[in-house]
Scaffold this motif. Structure first.
Motif, PDB file in Angstrom:
ATOM      1  N   ARG A  86       0.904  -1.324  -0.110  1.00  0.00           N
ATOM      2  CA  ARG A  86      -0.048  -0.045  -0.029  1.00  0.00           C
ATOM      3  C   ARG A  86       1.039   1.055  -0.062  1.00  0.00           C
ATOM      4  O   ARG A  86       1.684   1.090   0.789  1.00  0.00           O
ATOM      5  CB  ARG A  86      -0.806  -0.119   1.199  1.00  0.00           C
ATOM      6  CG  ARG A  86      -2.057  -0.886   1.046  1.00  0.00           C
ATOM      7  CD  ARG A  86      -2.946  -1.219   2.577  1.00  0.00           C
ATOM      8  NE  ARG A  86      -1.968  -2.082   3.397  1.00  0.00           N
ATOM      9  CZ  ARG A  86      -2.469  -2.370   4.490  1.00  0.00           C
ATOM     10  NH1 ARG A  86      -3.922  -2.080   5.032  1.00  0.00           N
ATOM     11  NH2 ARG A  86      -1.593  -2.911   5.429  1.00  0.00           N
ATOM     12  N   ASP A  87       0.663   2.193  -0.841  1.00  0.00           N
ATOM     13  CA  ASP A  87       1.308   3.330  -0.982  1.00  0.00           C
ATOM     14  C   ASP A  87       0.404   4.582  -1.030  1.00  0.00           C
ATOM     15  O   ASP A  87       0.000   4.870  -2.416  1.00  0.00           O
ATOM     16  CB  ASP A  87       2.493   3.268  -2.249  1.00  0.00           C
ATOM     17  CG  ASP A  87       3.328   4.661  -2.356  1.00  0.00           C
ATOM     18  OD1 ASP A  87       3.150   5.381  -1.411  1.00  0.00           O
ATOM     19  OD2 ASP A  87       4.093   4.696  -3.446  1.00  0.00           O
ATOM     20  N   TYR A  88      -0.241   5.019  -0.126  1.00  0.00           N
ATOM     21  CA  TYR A  88      -1.503   5.920  -0.261  1.00  0.00           C
ATOM     22  C   TYR A  88      -1.004   7.287   0.260  1.00  0.00           C
ATOM     23  O   TYR A  88      -0.091   7.436   1.071  1.00  0.00           O
ATOM     24  CB  TYR A  88      -2.344   5.432   1.023  1.00  0.00           C
ATOM     25  CG  TYR A  88      -3.161   3.950   0.595  1.00  0.00           C
ATOM     26  CD1 TYR A  88      -2.901   3.379  -0.291  1.00  0.00           C
ATOM     27  CD2 TYR A  88      -3.926   3.454   1.727  1.00  0.00           C
ATOM     28  CE1 TYR A  88      -3.531   2.259  -0.844  1.00  0.00           C
ATOM     29  CE2 TYR A  88      -4.252   2.217   1.343  1.00  0.00           C
ATOM     30  CZ  TYR A  88      -4.417   1.471   0.120  1.00  0.00           C
ATOM     31  OH  TYR A  88      -4.921   0.467   0.152  1.00  0.00           O
ATOM     32  N   ASP A  89      -1.575   8.063  -0.565  1.00  0.00           N
ATOM     33  CA  ASP A  89      -1.279   9.597  -0.153  1.00  0.00           C
ATOM     34  C   ASP A  89      -2.919  10.097   0.500  1.00  0.00           C
ATOM     35  O   ASP A  89      -4.072  10.206  -0.021  1.00  0.00           O
ATOM     36  CB  ASP A  89      -1.430  10.532  -1.703  1.00  0.00           C
ATOM     37  CG  ASP A  89      -1.430  11.950  -1.202  1.00  0.00           C
ATOM     38  OD1 ASP A  89      -1.403  12.473   0.011  1.00  0.00           O
ATOM     39  OD2 ASP A  89      -1.087  12.636  -2.113  1.00  0.00           O
TER      40      ASP A  89
ATOM     41  N   THR B 229       1.008  -3.412  -6.231  1.00  0.00           N
ATOM     42  CA  THR B 229       1.536  -2.227  -5.491  1.00  0.00           C
ATOM     43  C   THR B 229       0.178  -1.368  -5.682  1.00  0.00           C
ATOM     44  O   THR B 229      -0.409  -1.542  -6.879  1.00  0.00           O
ATOM     45  CB  THR B 229       2.418  -1.481  -5.763  1.00  0.00           C
ATOM     46  OG1 THR B 229       3.893  -2.132  -5.478  1.00  0.00           O
ATOM     47  CG2 THR B 229       2.783  -0.081  -5.172  1.00  0.00           C
TER      48      THR B 229
ATOM     49  N   ARG C  84      -1.444   2.243  -5.302  1.00  0.00           N
ATOM     50  CA  ARG C  84      -0.811   3.768  -5.048  1.00  0.00           C
ATOM     51  C   ARG C  84      -1.850   4.639  -5.309  1.00  0.00           C
ATOM     52  O   ARG C  84      -2.313   4.386  -6.199  1.00  0.00           O
ATOM     53  CB  ARG C  84       0.599   3.680  -5.815  1.00  0.00           C
ATOM     54  CG  ARG C  84       1.239   5.271  -5.666  1.00  0.00           C
ATOM     55  CD  ARG C  84       2.398   5.472  -6.672  1.00  0.00           C
ATOM     56  NE  ARG C  84       3.399   4.454  -6.611  1.00  0.00           N
ATOM     57  CZ  ARG C  84       3.962   3.975  -7.640  1.00  0.00           C
ATOM     58  NH1 ARG C  84       4.109   4.609  -8.738  1.00  0.00           N
ATOM     59  NH2 ARG C  84       5.199   3.031  -7.147  1.00  0.00           N
ATOM     60  N   THR C  85      -2.045   5.665  -4.425  1.00  0.00           N
ATOM     61  CA  THR C  85      -2.896   6.709  -4.675  1.00  0.00           C
ATOM     62  C   THR C  85      -1.983   7.927  -4.798  1.00  0.00           C
ATOM     63  O   THR C  85      -1.153   8.224  -3.836  1.00  0.00           O
ATOM     64  CB  THR C  85      -4.088   6.743  -3.825  1.00  0.00           C
ATOM     65  OG1 THR C  85      -3.561   6.986  -2.343  1.00  0.00           O
ATOM     66  CG2 THR C  85      -4.913   5.664  -3.828  1.00  0.00           C
ATOM     67  N   ARG C  86      -2.476   8.905  -5.631  1.00  0.00           N
ATOM     68  CA  ARG C  86      -1.720  10.378  -5.628  1.00  0.00           C
ATOM     69  C   ARG C  86      -2.896  11.245  -6.120  1.00  0.00           C
ATOM     70  O   ARG C  86      -3.968  10.873  -6.531  1.00  0.00           O
ATOM     71  CB  ARG C  86      -0.586  10.378  -6.637  1.00  0.00           C
ATOM     72  CG  ARG C  86       0.570   9.306  -6.067  1.00  0.00           C
ATOM     73  CD  ARG C  86       1.419  10.064  -4.954  1.00  0.00           C
ATOM     74  NE  ARG C  86       2.501   9.306  -4.601  1.00  0.00           N
ATOM     75  CZ  ARG C  86       2.714   8.122  -3.852  1.00  0.00           C
ATOM     76  NH1 ARG C  86       1.518   7.797  -3.158  1.00  0.00           N
ATOM     77  NH2 ARG C  86       3.817   7.668  -3.665  1.00  0.00           N
TER      78      ARG C  86
ATOM     79  N   ASP D 131       1.386  -1.359 -15.282  1.00  0.00           N
ATOM     80  CA  ASP D 131       0.618  -0.299 -14.393  1.00  0.00           C
ATOM     81  C   ASP D 131      -0.647   0.253 -14.944  1.00  0.00           C
ATOM     82  O   ASP D 131      -0.393   0.480 -16.310  1.00  0.00           O
ATOM     83  CB  ASP D 131       1.583   0.740 -14.249  1.00  0.00           C
ATOM     84  CG  ASP D 131       1.062   1.755 -13.536  1.00  0.00           C
ATOM     85  OD1 ASP D 131       0.095   1.806 -12.755  1.00  0.00           O
ATOM     86  OD2 ASP D 131       1.815   3.070 -13.571  1.00  0.00           O
TER      87      ASP D 131
END
Length: 357
Positions: free
Chosen positions: A227-230, A270, A272-274, A349
């Motif tokens: 998890r790579d959350y903003d 992964t 990811r949110t940005r 991706d």
């Protein structure tokens, strides 16, 4: 004596295409980037008129003549250069007037990435609309005779003679079960068009966590989900269930193609949110957009279907229905967004862009 123009060390290293033209408009030098962009060697380009390379050469000819007459020091404009048997070039041109009599005009060509992206998105939306109409019409055409076939098989089964009932019933059951399977497929094709769009406040991280828990429960061993959350991504109005289904379809596809890596214990997805800023979607400019990525380290999408992965019934996996990504794209487009894909061996991706308030 005119000095020969063969190579310019600095220009050779530039990433943008650079061409030097003589007073007749013929190419006297092309750097390696120009060779790549124009898909031709420097030997083949030199001494050819630049305008002869393109079908619509009026704008290029006009700006060349202006530079030759020193009407400007440099001039910039976006051009679409059409070529025989190839995709048109979307380029940003910089034309510079030089004092060198052997090469009075320098033209720099840079691929217009933004325009290419807009054209690709527009094509994707047009294709999606055409797919929707095709699916809807095809599904309705299949549905009616399918019901008749199933009904006839049921009636036939009732009329079978008692002494042959067991062996003959096997055939009628095949017809009925296959008719039911096709009915399920048709229902899935029609699902996005039937389901109501239930709008509410959506927290994208709740969506991601729901998807993550579903994937982990189905693939508990050998698959790591990062998890790579903003956490600054704001809530937005949308259909939470549709978005869960869209993200789940992508993540589930990724988990399935990672089967060999899962066995080896190094499979990885992964999420990811940005926040993306100043994004153009379907020709509309948005100040902010959700930028959600589902990335896997699998084998990648086969090159021969990369341009068609969002088409219905197109699948790169044995046993795949080819509907998951089609439905995902439909659900995201109902949120005024789009799904993009970048894939190569070891890295795929899927990027979801949705406007934010």
């Amino acid at each position: 004596m005119k000095k020969p123009i063969i190579s310019f060390g600095g220009l050779d290293l530039l990433a943008s295409a650079v061409l030097l033209l003589n007073a007749e408009g013929r190419i006297s030098y092309a750097n390696p980037a120009a060779e790549n962009l124009l898909e031709s060697s420097s030997k083949a380009l030199v001494n050819h008129k630049l305008t002869d390379l393109f079908l619509n050469n009026e704008d290029l000819e006009e700006v060349f003549q202006q530079a030759l007459q020193h009407q400007f020091a440099d001039k910039r404009q976006d051009l679409t250069l059409e070529r025989v048997g190839r995709e048109p070039l979307q380029v940003h041109t910089v034309v510079t007037a030089l004092d060198d009599p052997d090469a009075p005009v320098l033209i720099e060509l840079r691929e217009n990435v933004q325009q290419l992206k807009l054209d690709r998105e527009e094509r994707l939306i047009d294709q999606s609309q055409a797919n929707k109409e095709l699916i809807r019409n095809l599904a309705h055409e299949i549905k009616n005779p399918l019901g008749g076939i199933r009904g006839a098989a049921q009636l036939l089964e009732l009329e079978l003679p008692e002494r042959h009932l067991k062996e003959l019933r096997e055939y009628t059951q095949v017809i009925i079960k296959e008719a039911d399977r096709l009915q399920t497929l048709v229902d899935r094709l029609l699902a996005p068009h039937r389901s109501p769009h239930i709008v509410g406040d959506v927290n994208i991280h709740e969506v991601c966590e729901r998807v993550r828990s579903l994937i982990v429960s189905e693939f508990p061993n050998g698959l790591k989900i990062k998890r790579d959350y903003d956490l600054s991504v704001p809530e937005f109005r949308g259909d939470k269930e549709q978005l869960i289904q869209a993200v789940l379809n992508i993540a589930h596809n990724a988990a399935q193609v990672l089967s060999s890596r899962t066995k080896a214990g190094d499979a990885e997805i992964t999420i990811r949110t940005r926040i993306a800023r100043q994004v153009t979607l379907a020709k509309v400019r948005y100040r902010l957009a959700l930028d959600l990525h589902i990335i896997d380290n699998g084998p990648g999408i086969p090159p021969d279907i990369q341009d068609r992965i969002f088409y219905p019934l197109v699948s790169g996996r044995d046993g795949g229905s080819g509907l998951g990504l089609t439905l995902a794209q439909t659900f995201v487009q109902q949120h005024m967004g789009v799904i993009e894909c970048d894939s190569r061996p070891g890295y795929t991706d899927f990027r979801i862009l949705i406007p934010l308030p």
